[in-house]
Design a protein around this motif. Structure first.
Motif, PDB file in Angstrom:
ATOM      1  N   ILE A  28       0.828  -1.210   0.000  1.00 35.54           N
ATOM      2  CA  ILE A  28       0.000   0.000   0.000  1.00 35.54           C
ATOM      3  C   ILE A  28       0.861   1.259   0.000  1.00 35.54           C
ATOM      4  O   ILE A  28       0.383   2.344   0.308  1.00 35.54           O
ATOM      5  N   THR A  29       2.140   1.107  -0.348  1.00 35.41           N
ATOM      6  CA  THR A  29       3.068   2.232  -0.365  1.00 35.41           C
ATOM      7  C   THR A  29       3.156   2.828  -1.764  1.00 35.41           C
ATOM      8  O   THR A  29       3.263   2.099  -2.752  1.00 35.41           O
ATOM      9  N   ASP A  30       3.100   4.138  -1.845  1.00 31.06           N
ATOM     10  CA  ASP A  30       3.249   4.855  -3.111  1.00 31.06           C
ATOM     11  C   ASP A  30       4.736   5.103  -3.340  1.00 31.06           C
ATOM     12  O   ASP A  30       5.330   5.975  -2.709  1.00 31.06           O
ATOM     13  N   TYR A  31       5.338   4.350  -4.259  1.00 28.68           N
ATOM     14  CA  TYR A  31       6.774   4.454  -4.481  1.00 28.68           C
ATOM     15  C   TYR A  31       7.162   5.612  -5.403  1.00 28.68           C
ATOM     16  O   TYR A  31       8.308   5.691  -5.845  1.00 28.68           O
ATOM     17  N   THR A  32       6.209   6.515  -5.627  1.00 30.32           N
ATOM     18  CA  THR A  32       6.548   7.789  -6.273  1.00 30.32           C
ATOM     19  C   THR A  32       6.584   8.929  -5.250  1.00 30.32           C
ATOM     20  O   THR A  32       6.967  10.047  -5.583  1.00 30.32           O
ATOM     21  N   ASP A  33       6.168   8.637  -4.018  1.00 33.67           N
ATOM     22  CA  ASP A  33       6.140   9.641  -2.950  1.00 33.67           C
ATOM     23  C   ASP A  33       7.357   9.442  -2.060  1.00 33.67           C
ATOM     24  O   ASP A  33       7.388   8.547  -1.218  1.00 33.67           O
ATOM     25  N   ARG A  34       8.349  10.284  -2.211  1.00 37.26           N
ATOM     26  CA  ARG A  34       9.613  10.078  -1.491  1.00 37.26           C
ATOM     27  C   ARG A  34       9.493  10.319   0.001  1.00 37.26           C
ATOM     28  O   ARG A  34      10.349   9.897   0.770  1.00 37.26           O
ATOM     29  N   THR A  35       8.441  10.984   0.445  1.00 34.92           N
ATOM     30  CA  THR A  35       8.289  11.244   1.875  1.00 34.92           C
ATOM     31  C   THR A  35       7.764  10.022   2.626  1.00 34.92           C
ATOM     32  O   THR A  35       7.964   9.921   3.847  1.00 34.92           O
ATOM     33  N   THR A  36       7.097   9.108   1.929  1.00 31.95           N
ATOM     34  CA  THR A  36       6.565   7.919   2.603  1.00 31.95           C
ATOM     35  C   THR A  36       7.265   6.631   2.182  1.00 31.95           C
ATOM     36  O   THR A  36       7.439   5.735   3.011  1.00 31.95           O
ATOM     37  N   CYS A  37       7.679   6.514   0.932  1.00 32.76           N
ATOM     38  CA  CYS A  37       8.210   5.226   0.468  1.00 32.76           C
ATOM     39  C   CYS A  37       9.524   4.864   1.141  1.00 32.76           C
ATOM     40  O   CYS A  37       9.913   3.691   1.154  1.00 32.76           O
ATOM     41  N   ILE A  38      10.231   5.839   1.699  1.00 32.40           N
ATOM     42  CA  ILE A  38      11.497   5.557   2.377  1.00 32.40           C
ATOM     43  C   ILE A  38      11.288   4.900   3.734  1.00 32.40           C
ATOM     44  O   ILE A  38      12.228   4.340   4.310  1.00 32.40           O
ATOM     45  N   LEU A  39      10.055   4.932   4.240  1.00 35.23           N
ATOM     46  CA  LEU A  39       9.802   4.543   5.622  1.00 35.23           C
ATOM     47  C   LEU A  39       9.474   3.070   5.813  1.00 35.23           C
ATOM     48  O   LEU A  39       9.888   2.463   6.803  1.00 35.23           O
ATOM     49  N   PHE A  40       8.719   2.476   4.891  1.00 32.93           N
ATOM     50  CA  PHE A  40       7.971   1.275   5.242  1.00 32.93           C
ATOM     51  C   PHE A  40       8.572  -0.029   4.737  1.00 32.93           C
ATOM     52  O   PHE A  40       9.168  -0.099   3.665  1.00 32.93           O
ATOM     53  N   GLY A  41       8.387  -1.064   5.554  1.00 32.60           N
ATOM     54  CA  GLY A  41       8.790  -2.419   5.224  1.00 32.60           C
ATOM     55  C   GLY A  41       7.753  -3.410   5.714  1.00 32.60           C
ATOM     56  O   GLY A  41       6.738  -3.030   6.308  1.00 32.60           O
ATOM     57  N   ASP A  42       8.021  -4.690   5.490  1.00 32.38           N
ATOM     58  CA  ASP A  42       7.057  -5.750   5.784  1.00 32.38           C
ATOM     59  C   ASP A  42       7.599  -6.696   6.851  1.00 32.38           C
ATOM     60  O   ASP A  42       8.818  -6.902   6.961  1.00 32.38           O
ATOM     61  N   GLY A  43       6.702  -7.304   7.620  1.00 30.99           N
ATOM     62  CA  GLY A  43       7.132  -8.277   8.615  1.00 30.99           C
ATOM     63  C   GLY A  43       5.972  -8.744   9.475  1.00 30.99           C
ATOM     64  O   GLY A  43       4.835  -8.264   9.344  1.00 30.99           O
ATOM     65  N   ALA A  44       6.260  -9.692  10.355  1.00 30.59           N
ATOM     66  CA  ALA A  44       5.237 -10.235  11.254  1.00 30.59           C
ATOM     67  C   ALA A  44       5.878 -10.703  12.549  1.00 30.59           C
ATOM     68  O   ALA A  44       7.027 -11.163  12.559  1.00 30.59           O
ATOM     69  N   GLY A  45       5.133 -10.580  13.631  1.00 32.39           N
ATOM     70  CA  GLY A  45       5.568 -11.081  14.929  1.00 32.39           C
ATOM     71  C   GLY A  45       4.384 -11.677  15.672  1.00 32.39           C
ATOM     72  O   GLY A  45       3.244 -11.237  15.489  1.00 32.39           O
ATOM     73  N   ALA A  46       4.636 -12.693  16.482  1.00 31.22           N
ATOM     74  CA  ALA A  46       3.562 -13.385  17.199  1.00 31.22           C
ATOM     75  C   ALA A  46       3.991 -13.677  18.626  1.00 31.22           C
ATOM     76  O   ALA A  46       5.168 -13.964  18.886  1.00 31.22           O
ATOM     77  N   VAL A  47       3.041 -13.591  19.547  1.00 25.62           N
ATOM     78  CA  VAL A  47       3.267 -14.043  20.913  1.00 25.62           C
ATOM     79  C   VAL A  47       2.107 -14.935  21.334  1.00 25.62           C
ATOM     80  O   VAL A  47       0.978 -14.784  20.862  1.00 25.62           O
ATOM     81  N   ILE A  98     -10.862  12.866   1.879  1.00 27.00           N
ATOM     82  CA  ILE A  98     -10.028  11.659   1.814  1.00 27.00           C
ATOM     83  C   ILE A  98      -9.840  11.267   0.348  1.00 27.00           C
ATOM     84  O   ILE A  98     -10.800  11.138  -0.407  1.00 27.00           O
ATOM     85  N   ILE A  99      -8.598  11.076  -0.047  1.00 26.19           N
ATOM     86  CA  ILE A  99      -8.264  10.708  -1.421  1.00 26.19           C
ATOM     87  C   ILE A  99      -8.307   9.189  -1.552  1.00 26.19           C
ATOM     88  O   ILE A  99      -7.562   8.482  -0.859  1.00 26.19           O
ATOM     89  N   PRO A 100      -9.147   8.655  -2.447  1.00 30.24           N
ATOM     90  CA  PRO A 100      -9.300   7.197  -2.559  1.00 30.24           C
ATOM     91  C   PRO A 100      -8.217   6.569  -3.434  1.00 30.24           C
ATOM     92  O   PRO A 100      -8.500   5.999  -4.492  1.00 30.24           O
ATOM     93  N   SER A 101      -6.986   6.625  -2.995  1.00 32.83           N
ATOM     94  CA  SER A 101      -5.878   6.149  -3.821  1.00 32.83           C
ATOM     95  C   SER A 101      -5.544   4.683  -3.602  1.00 32.83           C
ATOM     96  O   SER A 101      -4.842   4.070  -4.414  1.00 32.83           O
ATOM     97  N   GLY A 102      -6.018   4.118  -2.501  1.00 30.91           N
ATOM     98  CA  GLY A 102      -5.619   2.767  -2.167  1.00 30.91           C
ATOM     99  C   GLY A 102      -4.189   2.685  -1.668  1.00 30.91           C
ATOM    100  O   GLY A 102      -3.645   1.591  -1.498  1.00 30.91           O
ATOM    101  N   LYS A 103      -3.578   3.852  -1.444  1.00 29.32           N
ATOM    102  CA  LYS A 103      -2.214   3.919  -0.937  1.00 29.32           C
ATOM    103  C   LYS A 103      -2.189   4.691   0.379  1.00 29.32           C
ATOM    104  O   LYS A 103      -3.045   5.547   0.631  1.00 29.32           O
ATOM    105  N   LEU A 104      -1.196   4.382   1.193  1.00 31.10           N
ATOM    106  CA  LEU A 104      -1.044   5.061   2.475  1.00 31.10           C
ATOM    107  C   LEU A 104      -0.714   6.529   2.248  1.00 31.10           C
ATOM    108  O   LEU A 104       0.173   6.857   1.469  1.00 31.10           O
ATOM    109  N   VAL A 105      -1.453   7.411   2.925  1.00 25.86           N
ATOM    110  CA  VAL A 105      -1.229   8.854   2.855  1.00 25.86           C
ATOM    111  C   VAL A 105      -0.868   9.336   4.256  1.00 25.86           C
ATOM    112  O   VAL A 105      -1.580   9.029   5.220  1.00 25.86           O
ATOM    113  N   GLN A 106       0.215  10.087   4.378  1.00 25.45           N
ATOM    114  CA  GLN A 106       0.664  10.505   5.704  1.00 25.45           C
ATOM    115  C   GLN A 106       1.243  11.914   5.680  1.00 25.45           C
ATOM    116  O   GLN A 106       2.016  12.256   4.790  1.00 25.45           O
TER     117      GLN A 106
END
Length: 342
Positions: free
Chosen positions: A162-181, A222-230
């Motif tokens: 859900i990251t917009d890789y044309t937006d340099r302010t957000t695409c530098i931030l995010f990664g994927d992963g999972a944790g469980a307890v 709200i912009i319906p882009s389907g991408k994270l906006v921050q």
């Protein structure tokens, strides 16, 4: 129409009631690494600029056919293998995620199938980056009823989807992963969750959102882009002031001072936010558990990834006191203080 004004919450003066003990932890990140140097080829940025502003050096990105459910299943496998846990008798599954493969069946329902738990409750929690700690709060509440003995709590996100890789302010931030307890009933003994706190500042909800539909949050479109906006600047301001106040409420509830906390494990949104929070609350840099440099902002997975890294490295030991505090979209925060027993 007039509404009754709610009575303000009193400042908590005692420890939270708990029958929950964390008896296992597991985590997983995808193999693919997206480095700052890779991002330099995609948007107008640089390794130095990213590190200075976020503390991130690289992040993990899901493969083309690797989904949130895959991350979850691998984290569960890791937990079951390391702690020799049987999970078919799990009573309830809680999955915190903002990126489910399917809205329904829920990720939690699919986990029940994966672990072979046939008589098992299940629910997905949508509290963004506060989801994992909110899930532990809910799991503790289920155990307190006495009706449930074993609750599996998972924080997982494939934010790259859900990251917009044309937006340099957000695409530098995010990664994927999972944790469980795994939370298990402590029997006749008191549980190991010492304090809990949560709140939502809905007036700032428009500062970070994800939507496929055109709508409004208050008067904000709200912009319906389907991408994270921050709006990173506003989220930073809110986090430093409101989240620090929330952590102080959490400390008050436990009767502990920052100096009595062994480890501070906040949501790994951004290294600068973490440092500002620690300074404002009174934690030292040596008390911080962080996964931001290697994994980036993994949303609901960031806290369990940081905690499990500390377990694997031997930093986190039995009887350590860990303060975990998630915060993000909503704007929501949820925190717990745990006496570690693994």
């Amino acid at each position: 129409m007039h509404f009754l004004k709610p009575t303000p919450k009193p400042t908590p003066s005692h420890c939270v009631q708990s029958q929950a003990t964390i008896t296992a932890i597991g985590s997983y990140v995808p193999d693919r690494i997206l480095s700052n140097e890779d991002l330099e080829k995609m948007v107008d940025t640089s390794h130095e600029w990213i590190v200075q502003r976020t503390g991130i050096h690289e992040r993990r990105i899901s493969g083309e056919n690797e989904y949130t459910s895959d991350l979850i299943f691998r984290a569960i496998d890791d937990m079951a293998r390391r702690y020799d846990k049987q999970l078919h008798d799990t009573d309830y599954v809680i999955v915190a995620t903002s990126t489910p493969d399917t809205i329904f069946p829920s990720m939690a329902a699919r986990v029940c199938g994966y672990i072979g738990a046939r008589e098992c409750g299940s629910v997905d929690v949508q509290a963004a980056c506060a989801g994992f700690t909110a899930g532990i709060q809910l799991g503790n509440a289920l155990l307190l009823t006495g009706q449930y003995r074993k609750v599996l709590v998972i924080g997982a996100d494939a934010i790259s989807r859900i990251t917009d890789y044309t937006d340099r302010t957000t695409c530098i931030l995010f990664g994927d992963g999972a944790g469980a307890v795994l939370l298990e009933h402590s029997g006749n003994k008191e549980g190991h969750i010492l304090s809990a706190y949560s709140s939502t500042d809905s007036g700032g909800g428009h500062h970070v959102y994800l939507s496929n539909e055109a709508s409004h949050i208050g008067e904000h479109e709200i912009i319906p882009s389907g991408k994270l906006v921050q709006n990173g600047r506003e989220v930073y301001r809110w986090a430093v002031s409101h989240v620090s106040a929330g952590v102080n409420r959490l400390l008050e509830g436990s009767g502990l001072s920052p100096q009595e906390i062994t480890w501070f494990a906040p949501h790994n949104a951004n290294a600068r936010i973490i440092e500002a929070l620690a300074e404002r609350i009174g934690f030292t840099n040596e008390q911080i558990l962080s996964s931001i440099a290697r994994y980036g902002n993994t949303s609901a997975a960031s806290i369990p990834l940081a905690v499990d890294d500390a377990v694997r490295s031997g930093k986190l030991k039995q009887e350590d006191i860990v303060l975990m505090h998630g915060f993000g979209g909503g704007l929501t925060q949820a925190g717990i203080i745990v006496r570690w027993t693994l």
